[in-house]
Design an enzyme around this catalytic site. Structure first.
Site, PDB file in Angstrom:
ATOM      1  N   GLY A   1       0.805  -1.223   0.000  1.00 12.10           N
ATOM      2  CA  GLY A   1       0.000   0.000   0.000  1.00 12.10           C
ATOM      3  C   GLY A   1       0.832   1.264   0.000  1.00 12.10           C
TER       4      GLY A   1
ATOM      5  N   HIS B   1       4.464   2.090  -8.095  1.00 15.12           N
ATOM      6  CA  HIS B   1       3.469   1.001  -8.071  1.00 15.12           C
ATOM      7  C   HIS B   1       2.538   1.085  -9.271  1.00 15.12           C
ATOM      8  CE1 HIS B   1       4.212   1.486  -3.594  1.00 15.12           C
ATOM      9  NE2 HIS B   1       4.347   0.184  -3.719  1.00 15.12           N
TER      10      HIS B   1
ATOM     11  N   GLY C   1       9.340  -4.494  -8.577  1.00 15.27           N
ATOM     12  CA  GLY C   1      10.159  -3.377  -9.025  1.00 15.27           C
ATOM     13  C   GLY C   1      11.641  -3.628  -8.787  1.00 15.27           C
TER      14      GLY C   1
ATOM     15  N   GLN D   1      15.352  -8.045  -3.355  1.00 18.21           N
ATOM     16  CA  GLN D   1      14.056  -8.726  -3.188  1.00 18.21           C
ATOM     17  C   GLN D   1      13.673  -9.430  -4.501  1.00 18.21           C
ATOM     18  OE1 GLN D   1      10.422  -7.121  -1.116  1.00 18.21           O
ATOM     19  NE2 GLN D   1       9.852  -6.515  -3.165  1.00 18.21           N
TER      20      GLN D   1
ATOM     21  N   VAL E   1      10.986   4.029 -10.810  1.00 16.47           N
ATOM     22  CA  VAL E   1      10.458   5.344 -11.203  1.00 16.47           C
ATOM     23  C   VAL E   1      11.097   6.388 -10.287  1.00 16.47           C
ATOM     24  CG1 VAL E   1       8.379   6.751 -11.449  1.00 16.47           C
ATOM     25  CG2 VAL E   1       8.303   4.307 -11.993  1.00 16.47           C
TER      26      VAL E   1
ATOM     27  N   LEU F   1      11.348   6.755  -6.262  1.00 15.51           N
ATOM     28  CA  LEU F   1      10.103   6.858  -5.493  1.00 15.51           C
ATOM     29  C   LEU F   1      10.030   5.692  -4.507  1.00 15.51           C
ATOM     30  CD1 LEU F   1       7.425   8.049  -8.081  1.00 15.51           C
ATOM     31  CD2 LEU F   1       9.122   9.339  -6.791  1.00 15.51           C
TER      32      LEU F   1
HETATM   33  O1  PAF Z   1       7.911  -4.793  -1.961  1.00 13.84           O
HETATM   34  C1  PAF Z   1       6.946  -4.843  -1.163  1.00 13.84           C
HETATM   35  O2  PAF Z   1       6.100  -3.966  -1.118  1.00 13.84           O
HETATM   36  C2  PAF Z   1       6.833  -6.033  -0.225  1.00 13.84           C
HETATM   37  O3  PAF Z   1       8.074  -6.485   0.172  1.00 13.84           O
HETATM   38  C3  PAF Z   1       5.988  -7.192  -0.817  1.00 13.84           C
HETATM   39  C4  PAF Z   1       6.664  -7.787  -2.048  1.00 13.84           C
HETATM   40  C5  PAF Z   1       4.601  -6.694  -1.162  1.00 13.84           C
HETATM   41  C6  PAF Z   1       5.861  -8.317   0.219  1.00 13.84           C
HETATM   42  O4  PAF Z   1       5.241  -7.873   1.375  1.00 13.84           O
END
Ligand code: PAF
Length: 275
Positions: free
Chosen positions: A27, A33, A144, A150, A173, A181
Protein backbone atom coordinates in the site's frame (compact mmCIF):
# COMPACT_ATOMS: atom_id res chain seq x y z
CA UNK A 1 -12.39 -3.22 -9.09
CA UNK A 2 -13.57 -5.90 -6.69
CA UNK A 3 -12.06 -5.85 -3.21
CA UNK A 4 -11.70 -9.14 -1.31
CA UNK A 5 -10.67 -9.55 2.30
CA UNK A 6 -10.90 -13.34 2.43
CA UNK A 7 -8.95 -16.04 0.61
CA UNK A 8 -12.16 -17.94 -0.14
CA UNK A 9 -13.84 -14.86 -1.63
CA UNK A 10 -10.86 -14.08 -3.84
CA UNK A 11 -10.58 -17.67 -5.07
CA UNK A 12 -14.28 -17.79 -5.99
CA UNK A 13 -14.02 -14.49 -7.86
CA UNK A 14 -10.93 -15.61 -9.77
CA UNK A 15 -12.41 -18.86 -11.08
CA UNK A 16 -12.28 -18.64 -14.88
CA UNK A 17 -10.28 -15.37 -14.78
CA UNK A 18 -7.88 -16.55 -17.49
CA UNK A 19 -4.20 -15.67 -17.18
CA UNK A 20 -3.76 -13.87 -13.87
CA UNK A 21 -1.07 -11.23 -13.48
CA UNK A 22 -0.26 -10.17 -9.95
CA UNK A 23 1.26 -7.07 -8.31
CA UNK A 24 1.74 -7.48 -4.53
CA UNK A 25 2.06 -4.27 -2.50
CA UNK A 26 2.07 -3.01 1.06
CA UNK A 27 0.00 0.00 0.00
CA UNK A 28 0.77 3.72 0.26
CA UNK A 29 1.03 3.63 -3.51
CA UNK A 30 3.21 5.99 -5.52
CA UNK A 31 3.91 6.31 -9.25
CA UNK A 32 6.30 3.34 -9.07
CA UNK A 33 3.47 1.00 -8.07
CA UNK A 34 1.15 2.51 -10.67
CA UNK A 35 3.75 2.05 -13.43
CA UNK A 36 4.11 -1.59 -12.34
CA UNK A 37 0.35 -2.11 -12.52
CA UNK A 38 0.11 -0.46 -15.94
CA UNK A 39 3.00 -2.62 -17.18
CA UNK A 40 1.30 -5.69 -15.70
CA UNK A 41 -1.80 -5.32 -17.86
CA UNK A 42 0.17 -6.47 -20.92
CA UNK A 43 1.06 -9.76 -19.18
CA UNK A 44 -2.32 -11.27 -18.43
CA UNK A 45 -6.12 -11.18 -18.78
CA UNK A 46 -6.90 -10.26 -15.18
CA UNK A 47 -4.84 -7.88 -13.05
CA UNK A 48 -4.87 -8.74 -9.35
CA UNK A 49 -3.08 -6.66 -6.74
CA UNK A 50 -2.71 -7.17 -3.03
CA UNK A 51 -2.38 -4.76 -0.14
CA UNK A 52 -1.01 -6.23 3.05
CA UNK A 53 1.51 -4.73 5.45
CA UNK A 54 3.43 -7.87 6.28
CA UNK A 55 4.56 -7.94 9.90
CA UNK A 56 6.94 -10.85 9.18
CA UNK A 57 9.32 -8.68 7.16
CA UNK A 58 9.72 -5.91 9.76
CA UNK A 59 12.37 -6.05 12.45
CA UNK A 60 11.41 -5.30 16.08
CA UNK A 61 12.79 -1.74 15.82
CA UNK A 62 11.39 -1.03 12.35
CA UNK A 63 8.34 0.95 11.27
CA UNK A 64 5.59 -1.71 11.13
CA UNK A 65 3.24 0.25 13.43
CA UNK A 66 3.80 3.60 11.72
CA UNK A 67 4.01 2.30 8.13
CA UNK A 68 1.61 4.59 6.20
CA UNK A 69 -1.81 3.01 5.71
CA UNK A 70 -3.79 4.81 3.01
CA UNK A 71 -6.39 2.23 2.01
CA UNK A 72 -9.02 4.40 0.27
CA UNK A 73 -6.50 6.36 -1.81
CA UNK A 74 -4.72 3.10 -2.73
CA UNK A 75 -7.97 1.50 -3.92
CA UNK A 76 -8.69 4.48 -6.17
CA UNK A 77 -5.20 4.35 -7.67
CA UNK A 78 -5.31 0.59 -8.22
CA UNK A 79 -8.71 0.82 -9.93
CA UNK A 80 -7.50 3.69 -12.14
CA UNK A 81 -4.43 1.64 -13.11
CA UNK A 82 -6.65 -1.18 -14.37
CA UNK A 83 -6.75 -3.48 -11.35
CA UNK A 84 -9.67 -5.92 -11.60
CA UNK A 85 -9.33 -7.47 -8.13
CA UNK A 86 -7.64 -6.34 -4.93
CA UNK A 87 -6.83 -8.82 -2.18
CA UNK A 88 -6.65 -6.85 1.08
CA UNK A 89 -6.73 -9.30 3.99
CA UNK A 90 -6.29 -8.42 7.64
CA UNK A 91 -3.70 -10.18 9.77
CA UNK A 92 -6.20 -12.76 11.06
CA UNK A 93 -6.92 -13.84 7.49
CA UNK A 94 -3.26 -14.05 6.45
CA UNK A 95 -1.90 -15.40 9.72
CA UNK A 96 -4.83 -16.98 11.63
CA UNK A 97 -2.24 -18.71 13.79
CA UNK A 98 1.34 -17.51 14.13
CA UNK A 99 3.11 -18.50 10.89
CA UNK A 100 5.13 -21.58 11.88
CA UNK A 101 6.48 -22.52 8.45
CA UNK A 102 8.80 -20.08 6.69
CA UNK A 103 10.78 -19.79 3.49
CA UNK A 104 14.43 -19.28 4.44
CA UNK A 105 16.40 -18.02 1.44
CA UNK A 106 20.08 -19.01 1.20
CA UNK A 107 22.30 -16.95 3.50
CA UNK A 108 24.53 -16.08 0.53
CA UNK A 109 21.58 -14.14 -0.89
CA UNK A 110 19.57 -13.13 2.14
CA UNK A 111 22.23 -12.21 4.70
CA UNK A 112 24.21 -9.79 2.51
CA UNK A 113 23.52 -6.10 1.72
CA UNK A 114 19.90 -5.49 2.87
CA UNK A 115 19.93 -8.72 4.87
CA UNK A 116 22.97 -7.63 6.87
CA UNK A 117 21.11 -4.54 8.09
CA UNK A 118 17.60 -6.05 8.16
CA UNK A 119 18.01 -9.55 9.62
CA UNK A 120 15.03 -11.75 8.77
CA UNK A 121 13.70 -9.35 6.13
CA UNK A 122 14.00 -11.73 3.17
CA UNK A 123 12.64 -14.66 5.18
CA UNK A 124 9.55 -12.53 5.88
CA UNK A 125 9.27 -11.37 2.27
CA UNK A 126 9.76 -14.84 0.75
CA UNK A 127 7.26 -16.36 3.17
CA UNK A 128 4.49 -13.85 2.48
CA UNK A 129 5.14 -13.83 -1.27
CA UNK A 130 4.96 -17.63 -1.46
CA UNK A 131 1.72 -17.50 0.53
CA UNK A 132 0.29 -14.77 -1.71
CA UNK A 133 1.29 -16.78 -4.79
CA UNK A 134 -0.51 -19.79 -3.33
CA UNK A 135 -3.64 -17.69 -2.64
CA UNK A 136 -3.76 -15.76 -5.94
CA UNK A 137 -2.24 -18.48 -8.18
CA UNK A 138 -0.98 -16.03 -10.80
CA UNK A 139 0.76 -16.98 -14.02
CA UNK A 140 2.87 -13.80 -13.89
CA UNK A 141 3.91 -11.39 -11.12
CA UNK A 142 5.72 -8.06 -11.21
CA UNK A 143 8.32 -6.70 -8.78
CA UNK A 144 10.16 -3.38 -9.03
CA UNK A 145 13.92 -3.20 -9.53
CA UNK A 146 14.05 -0.57 -6.79
CA UNK A 147 14.11 -3.55 -4.39
CA UNK A 148 16.78 -5.29 -6.43
CA UNK A 149 17.72 -7.93 -3.88
CA UNK A 150 14.06 -8.73 -3.19
CA UNK A 151 13.54 -9.29 -6.93
CA UNK A 152 16.53 -11.67 -7.01
CA UNK A 153 15.36 -13.62 -3.94
CA UNK A 154 11.87 -14.04 -5.40
CA UNK A 155 13.19 -15.08 -8.80
CA UNK A 156 15.37 -17.71 -7.16
CA UNK A 157 12.55 -18.93 -4.93
CA UNK A 158 10.27 -19.33 -7.96
CA UNK A 159 12.98 -21.21 -9.86
CA UNK A 160 13.99 -23.49 -6.98
CA UNK A 161 10.38 -24.41 -6.09
CA UNK A 162 9.51 -24.74 -9.82
CA UNK A 163 6.56 -22.39 -9.41
CA UNK A 164 4.82 -21.85 -12.77
CA UNK A 165 5.00 -18.05 -12.49
CA UNK A 166 6.82 -15.60 -14.77
CA UNK A 167 8.58 -12.99 -12.64
CA UNK A 168 8.69 -9.68 -14.53
CA UNK A 169 10.87 -6.78 -13.35
CA UNK A 170 9.67 -3.16 -13.40
CA UNK A 171 12.03 -0.21 -13.85
CA UNK A 172 12.52 2.17 -10.92
CA UNK A 173 10.46 5.34 -11.20
CA UNK A 174 12.29 8.51 -10.15
CA UNK A 175 11.38 12.07 -9.25
CA UNK A 176 12.75 14.76 -11.61
CA UNK A 177 15.80 15.20 -9.34
CA UNK A 178 16.63 11.48 -9.48
CA UNK A 179 15.26 10.32 -6.11
CA UNK A 180 13.77 6.83 -6.47
CA UNK A 181 10.10 6.86 -5.49
CA UNK A 182 9.46 5.00 -2.25
CA UNK A 183 6.67 4.79 0.28
CA UNK A 184 9.21 5.87 2.89
CA UNK A 185 10.06 9.18 1.12
CA UNK A 186 7.04 10.60 2.93
CA UNK A 187 9.01 10.40 6.19
CA UNK A 188 11.55 12.99 4.93
CA UNK A 189 11.46 16.60 6.16
CA UNK A 190 11.64 19.32 3.47
CA UNK A 191 15.36 19.73 4.14
CA UNK A 192 15.99 15.98 3.98
CA UNK A 193 13.94 15.70 0.79
CA UNK A 194 16.23 18.29 -0.84
CA UNK A 195 19.29 16.27 0.24
CA UNK A 196 17.87 12.83 -0.61
CA UNK A 197 18.82 12.69 -4.35
CA UNK A 198 22.48 12.58 -3.32
CA UNK A 199 22.16 8.81 -2.92
CA UNK A 200 21.17 8.52 -6.59
CA UNK A 201 23.93 10.92 -7.63
CA UNK A 202 26.73 8.99 -5.89
CA UNK A 203 25.53 5.73 -7.46
CA UNK A 204 25.29 7.43 -10.86
CA UNK A 205 28.87 8.66 -10.54
CA UNK A 206 30.08 5.13 -9.76
CA UNK A 207 28.17 3.82 -12.76
CA UNK A 208 29.81 6.39 -15.05
CA UNK A 209 33.28 5.72 -13.62
CA UNK A 210 32.93 1.96 -14.18
CA UNK A 211 31.64 2.55 -17.69
CA UNK A 212 34.67 4.79 -18.29
CA UNK A 213 36.91 1.84 -17.35
CA UNK A 214 37.79 2.55 -13.69
CA UNK A 215 38.92 -0.84 -12.34
CA UNK A 216 39.13 0.01 -8.61
CA UNK A 217 35.51 -0.43 -7.50
CA UNK A 218 36.48 -0.55 -3.82
CA UNK A 219 37.86 2.99 -4.13
CA UNK A 220 34.62 4.13 -5.78
CA UNK A 221 32.51 2.51 -3.05
CA UNK A 222 34.60 4.12 -0.29
CA UNK A 223 34.44 7.53 -2.01
CA UNK A 224 30.64 7.36 -2.18
CA UNK A 225 30.38 6.30 1.49
CA UNK A 226 32.68 9.21 2.47
CA UNK A 227 30.61 11.73 0.51
CA UNK A 228 27.39 10.51 2.10
CA UNK A 229 28.95 10.66 5.57
CA UNK A 230 30.30 14.17 4.95
CA UNK A 231 26.79 15.27 3.92
CA UNK A 232 25.21 14.08 7.16
CA UNK A 233 24.04 10.60 6.13
CA UNK A 234 24.78 7.33 7.89
CA UNK A 235 25.65 5.08 4.96
CA UNK A 236 25.15 1.35 5.50
CA UNK A 237 26.57 0.06 2.23
CA UNK A 238 27.53 1.16 -1.24
CA UNK A 239 28.45 -1.94 -3.20
CA UNK A 240 29.15 -2.96 -6.77
CA UNK A 241 27.88 -6.49 -7.35
CA UNK A 242 26.97 -8.91 -10.12
CA UNK A 243 23.38 -8.42 -11.27
CA UNK A 244 22.70 -12.13 -11.44
CA UNK A 245 23.42 -13.10 -7.83
CA UNK A 246 24.66 -9.93 -6.09
CA UNK A 247 27.98 -11.59 -5.32
CA UNK A 248 31.33 -9.77 -5.60
CA UNK A 249 32.42 -9.28 -9.21
CA UNK A 250 35.77 -10.46 -10.52
CA UNK A 251 37.93 -8.09 -12.59
CA UNK A 252 36.42 -7.50 -16.04
CA UNK A 253 33.00 -8.96 -15.09
CA UNK A 254 30.14 -7.23 -16.87
CA UNK A 255 26.43 -7.19 -15.92
CA UNK A 256 27.02 -5.25 -12.71
CA UNK A 257 24.75 -3.28 -10.41
CA UNK A 258 25.71 -0.63 -7.87
CA UNK A 259 23.54 -0.64 -4.77
CA UNK A 260 23.36 1.68 -1.81
CA UNK A 261 21.51 2.06 1.48
CA UNK A 262 21.83 4.94 3.92
CA UNK A 263 20.02 6.66 6.74
CA UNK A 264 19.07 10.30 6.24
CA UNK A 265 17.90 11.44 9.64
CA UNK A 266 15.73 8.52 10.75
CA UNK A 267 14.68 7.55 7.22
CA UNK A 268 16.39 4.63 5.55
CA UNK A 269 16.70 5.01 1.77
CA UNK A 270 17.89 2.42 -0.74
CA UNK A 271 18.62 2.69 -4.43
CA UNK A 272 20.53 0.93 -7.20
CA UNK A 273 21.61 1.37 -10.80
CA UNK A 274 22.47 -1.31 -13.30
CA UNK A 275 25.83 -0.75 -14.97
O1 PAF B 1 7.91 -4.79 -1.96
C1 PAF B 1 6.95 -4.84 -1.16
O2 PAF B 1 6.10 -3.97 -1.12
C2 PAF B 1 6.83 -6.03 -0.23
O3 PAF B 1 8.07 -6.48 0.17
C3 PAF B 1 5.99 -7.19 -0.82
C4 PAF B 1 6.66 -7.79 -2.05
C5 PAF B 1 4.60 -6.69 -1.16
C6 PAF B 1 5.86 -8.32 0.22
O4 PAF B 1 5.24 -7.87 1.38
Amino acid sequence: MQIHDTIAGLRTALAGAGRIVFVPTMGNLHEGHIALMRQARAHGDTLVSSLFVNRLQFGPKEDFDTYPRTFEADCEKMAAAGGAHLFAPDEREMYPTPQAYHVQPAATQADILEGEFRPGFFRGVATVVLKLFSIVQPQAALFGKKDYQQLMVIRNMVREFALPIDIIPGETVRAADGLALSSRNGYLSAQERAEAPRLYRVLERIRKDIQAGEPDVARLEQGAMAELRASGWIPQYVAVRKQVDLQLPAAHDSGLVVLGAALLGSTRLIDNLEV
